[in-house]
Design an enzyme around this catalytic site. Structure first.
Site, PDB file in Angstrom:
ATOM      1  N   LYS A  14       0.836  -1.211   0.000  1.00  0.00           N
ATOM      2  CA  LYS A  14       0.000   0.000   0.000  1.00  0.00           C
ATOM      3  C   LYS A  14       0.863   1.249   0.000  1.00  0.00           C
ATOM      4  CE  LYS A  14       0.774   1.331   4.475  1.00  0.00           C
ATOM      5  NZ  LYS A  14       1.607   2.481   4.797  1.00  0.00           N
ATOM      6  N   PRO A 101       9.178  -4.752  -0.415  1.00  0.00           N
ATOM      7  CA  PRO A 101      10.313  -4.436   0.461  1.00  0.00           C
ATOM      8  C   PRO A 101       9.916  -4.481   1.938  1.00  0.00           C
ATOM      9  CG  PRO A 101      10.231  -2.912  -1.383  1.00  0.00           C
ATOM     10  CD  PRO A 101       8.970  -3.730  -1.455  1.00  0.00           C
ATOM     11  N   VAL A 102      10.850  -4.921   2.788  1.00  0.00           N
ATOM     12  CA  VAL A 102      10.567  -5.144   4.215  1.00  0.00           C
ATOM     13  C   VAL A 102      10.803  -3.852   5.016  1.00  0.00           C
ATOM     14  CG1 VAL A 102      11.207  -6.554   6.219  1.00  0.00           C
ATOM     15  CG2 VAL A 102      11.334  -7.528   3.927  1.00  0.00           C
ATOM     16  N   ALA A 103       9.945  -3.640   6.017  1.00  0.00           N
ATOM     17  CA  ALA A 103      10.077  -2.477   6.927  1.00  0.00           C
ATOM     18  C   ALA A 103      10.259  -1.182   6.153  1.00  0.00           C
ATOM     19  CB  ALA A 103      11.231  -2.665   7.919  1.00  0.00           C
ATOM     20  N   GLY A 104       9.439  -1.034   5.118  1.00  0.00           N
ATOM     21  CA  GLY A 104       9.627   0.106   4.221  1.00  0.00           C
ATOM     22  C   GLY A 104       8.485   1.098   4.190  1.00  0.00           C
ATOM     23  N   GLY A 105       7.426   0.842   4.969  1.00  0.00           N
ATOM     24  CA  GLY A 105       6.271   1.737   4.900  1.00  0.00           C
ATOM     25  C   GLY A 105       5.278   1.327   3.826  1.00  0.00           C
ATOM     26  N   ALA A 107       3.689  -1.741   4.055  1.00  0.00           N
ATOM     27  CA  ALA A 107       2.807  -2.695   4.729  1.00  0.00           C
ATOM     28  C   ALA A 107       2.944  -4.120   4.200  1.00  0.00           C
ATOM     29  CB  ALA A 107       1.341  -2.234   4.673  1.00  0.00           C
ATOM     30  N   SER A 110       1.828  -6.656   6.783  1.00  0.00           N
ATOM     31  CA  SER A 110       0.365  -6.659   6.861  1.00  0.00           C
ATOM     32  C   SER A 110      -0.235  -7.421   5.684  1.00  0.00           C
ATOM     33  CB  SER A 110      -0.163  -5.218   6.864  1.00  0.00           C
ATOM     34  OG  SER A 110       0.359  -4.534   7.974  1.00  0.00           O
ATOM     35  N   ALA A 111       0.383  -7.281   4.523  1.00  0.00           N
ATOM     36  CA  ALA A 111      -0.081  -8.037   3.349  1.00  0.00           C
ATOM     37  C   ALA A 111       0.048  -9.532   3.619  1.00  0.00           C
ATOM     38  CB  ALA A 111       0.738  -7.644   2.117  1.00  0.00           C
ATOM     39  N   ASP A 143      -2.943  -1.731   9.788  1.00  0.00           N
ATOM     40  CA  ASP A 143      -3.305  -1.703   8.365  1.00  0.00           C
ATOM     41  C   ASP A 143      -3.580  -3.086   7.762  1.00  0.00           C
ATOM     42  OD1 ASP A 143      -0.618  -2.250   8.440  1.00  0.00           O
ATOM     43  OD2 ASP A 143      -0.022  -0.285   7.669  1.00  0.00           O
TER      44      ASP A 143
HETATM   45  O1  C5P Z   1      -0.655  -1.426  14.401  1.00  0.00           O
HETATM   46  P1  C5P Z   1       0.761  -1.665  14.039  1.00  0.00           P
HETATM   47  O2  C5P Z   1       1.300  -2.957  14.574  1.00  0.00           O
HETATM   48  O3  C5P Z   1       1.039  -1.515  12.581  1.00  0.00           O
HETATM   49  O4  C5P Z   1       1.569  -0.505  14.744  1.00  0.00           O
HETATM   50  C1  C5P Z   1       2.966  -0.552  14.919  1.00  0.00           C
HETATM   51  C2  C5P Z   1       3.377   0.590  15.806  1.00  0.00           C
HETATM   52  O5  C5P Z   1       3.226   1.831  15.116  1.00  0.00           O
HETATM   53  C3  C5P Z   1       2.547   0.752  17.069  1.00  0.00           C
HETATM   54  O6  C5P Z   1       3.059  -0.033  18.099  1.00  0.00           O
HETATM   55  C4  C5P Z   1       2.708   2.224  17.362  1.00  0.00           C
HETATM   56  O7  C5P Z   1       3.961   2.495  17.962  1.00  0.00           O
HETATM   57  C5  C5P Z   1       2.745   2.843  15.982  1.00  0.00           C
HETATM   58  N1  C5P Z   1       1.410   3.298  15.515  1.00  0.00           N
HETATM   59  C6  C5P Z   1       0.849   4.426  16.097  1.00  0.00           C
HETATM   60  N2  C5P Z   1      -0.373   4.858  15.673  1.00  0.00           N
HETATM   61  C7  C5P Z   1      -1.043   4.214  14.691  1.00  0.00           C
HETATM   62  C8  C5P Z   1      -0.485   3.058  14.101  1.00  0.00           C
HETATM   63  C9  C5P Z   1       0.751   2.626  14.527  1.00  0.00           C
HETATM   64  O8  C5P Z   1       1.432   5.049  16.994  1.00  0.00           O
HETATM   65  N3  C5P Z   1      -2.230   4.655  14.291  1.00  0.00           N
END
Ligand code: C5P
Length: 303
Positions: A14, A101-105, A107, A110-111, A143
């Site tokens: 995403k 890509p991993v840990a890249g924003g 998701a 999540s996919a 997400d």
């Molecule tokens: O929900 P998810 O596991 O993706 O979130 C990872 C981390 O990102 C959370 O532990 C939190 O530190 C941060 N986060 C947040 N606010 C959001 C989504 C994520 O602070 N709405």
């Protein structure tokens, strides 16, 4: 791909066309108003019945396998959460074929979670309702519900409350990942440090919603917005240069994807995206992936 008895599910990466972030809530999460769009970069997750847990990973050249946990992967969390919902202990052999890509924003994790939920639900013939799958997905990550749905979606709450929106446009993106990933919690912490007086309410997505309705990428380019960009750039100042290079090479706009560090560039059309990708490679960036959007969420690709 699936071998005998396996089920493969494909799920997409995403981008956030709009990411409005409010002040941290008491539970530490930040209230969001975001517009997610699924782009055509995919992970495939194949599940098979097994007597003991097994997880295999196959990665595209640009994905660092060492960055993906094989123990306590998010697909294990997905299996446990789905099993708990049905009062079952689900055991499966899972293969993740990873292009996102991993840990890249983008998701990617999540996919994988969304794909695992859909695959395991089918493999064990659980017939979980869509609403229940979305609720289980929300437990796994903010997400993951979006990753189930795909398309273009407005996300509220901490990002887990999802409502599809009309998007009949065809958009083209070029994603440029970084060799080193970035931690989402760290980016949110830096956001808190940089903006201690942030409003409780996140900024609304009206400009992006209006732009989507025009179908015009130049209009959408101007409307893109990411409240986490300043925090991501503070942690990774080199990315500002990448955005400049992409925009100078003809991108309508370059932004950080979600919490970064992947930068995504909106292009006028598919040809421009491919040219932009080639120019970025020519400029010394190692990977530039062109992808159309919107695409579907977690989808069965083989039985
Ligand atoms: O929900 P998810 O596991 O993706 O979130 C990872 C981390 O990102 C959370 O532990 C939190 O530190 C941060 N986060 C947040 N606010 C959001 C989504 C994520 O602070 N709405």
């Amino acid at each position: 791909m699936a071998d005998l008895g396996g089920i493969s599910v494909r799920a997409a990466a995403k981008v956030n066309l709009h990411l409005g972030v409010g002040a941290a809530r008491e539970d530490g999460f930040h209230p969001l108003c975001t517009v997610y769009q699924a782009i055509g970069l995919y992970d495939d997750v194949t599940v098979r019945r097994a007597t003991t847990w097994d997880l295999k990973l196959v990665t595209a050249d640009h994905v660092n396998p060492a960055a993906v946990p094989l123990i306590d992967n998010i697909v294990h969390h997905a299996a446990r959460a789905l099993g708990a919902h049905h009062d079952l202990d689900l055991v499966a052999a899972i293969e993740i074929s990873k292009t996102i890509p991993v840990a890249g924003g983008l998701a990617g994790g999540s996919a994988d979670a969304a794909a695992a939920l859909v695959g395991l639900d089918r493999l064990f013939r659980l017939e979980t309702s869509d609403d229940d799958l979305l609720a289980i997905a929300a437990e796994l990550g903010s997400d993951v519900p979006f990753a189930l749905m795909g398309g273009t979606v407005i996300g509220t709450g901490r990002g887990e409350l999802v409502d599809p929106i009309e998007d009949s446009g065809t958009w083209w993106w070029v994603a440029v990942p970084s060799r080193e990933g970035m931690s989402t919690p760290e980016v949110y912490r830096r956001y808190d440090d940089l903006f201690p007086g942030a409003d409780d309410q996140p900024k609304g997505a009206d400009a992006v919603l209006t732009a989507l309705a025009t179908g015009d990428p130049a209009v959408l380019g101007r409307a893109l917005h990411n409240d986490l960009q300043a925090a991501a750039l503070d942690l990774r100042p080199d990315l500002a240069r990448l955005i400049e290079v992409g925009e100078a090479a003809g991108a309508l706009r370059g932004i950080i994807s979600g919490s970064g560090p992947t930068c995504v560039f909106l292009a006028t059309d598919g040809d421009s995206a491919r040219h932009l990708g080639a120019d970025l490679l020519g400029a010394g960036y190692e990977v530039a992936l062109a992808a159309p959007a919107p695409v579907s969420g977690a989808t069965l690709v083989s039985l």
